[in-house]
Scaffold this motif. Structure first.
Motif, PDB file in Angstrom:
ATOM      1  N   GLU A  70       0.835  -1.203   0.000  1.00 22.24           N
ATOM      2  CA  GLU A  70       0.000   0.000   0.000  1.00 22.24           C
ATOM      3  C   GLU A  70       0.867   1.249   0.000  1.00 22.24           C
ATOM      4  N   GLY A  73       2.386   1.787  -3.396  1.00 26.85           N
ATOM      5  CA  GLY A  73       1.376   2.275  -4.319  1.00 26.85           C
ATOM      6  C   GLY A  73       1.140   3.760  -4.206  1.00 26.85           C
ATOM      7  N   ARG A  74       1.318   4.309  -3.014  1.00 26.15           N
ATOM      8  CA  ARG A  74       1.135   5.743  -2.792  1.00 26.15           C
ATOM      9  C   ARG A  74       2.239   6.564  -3.449  1.00 26.15           C
ATOM     10  N   ARG A  76       3.825   5.879  -6.286  1.00 27.71           N
ATOM     11  CA  ARG A  76       3.814   5.841  -7.760  1.00 27.71           C
ATOM     12  C   ARG A  76       2.866   6.806  -8.347  1.00 27.71           C
TER      13      ARG A  76
END
Length: 76
Positions: A70, A73-74, A76
């Motif tokens: 998670e 993902g933040r 990118r």
């Protein structure tokens, strides 16, 4: 003595599964980016495995942790 906690954190079958998926994707899209991402991710996991092992051995509570996927993902 059973395998260390860090060894359980970086299981080989998981790498093989991710590598196979990235290899198939690279063949489909003619790009090595997915393979590069898998290698980067696993280099990070392996580099931090001793710290994970030490953390687990210390007995600290980690139920409030955040999933690293998670967090990545933040960024990118």
């Amino acid at each position: 003595m059973p395998a260390s906690e860090a060894a359980q954190w970086v299981p080989v079958p998981a790498f093989e599964r991710e590598w196979a998926a990235a290899l198939e994707e690279s063949r489909r899209v003619f790009s090595l980016a997915g393979l590069y991402a898998v290698v980067q991710d696993w280099q990070g996991r392996l580099a931090h495995a001793p710290a994970v092992d030490a953390f687990v051995a210390s007995g600290y509570e980690d139920s409030e942790s955040i999933d690293m996927a998670e967090l990545r993902g933040r960024r990118r």
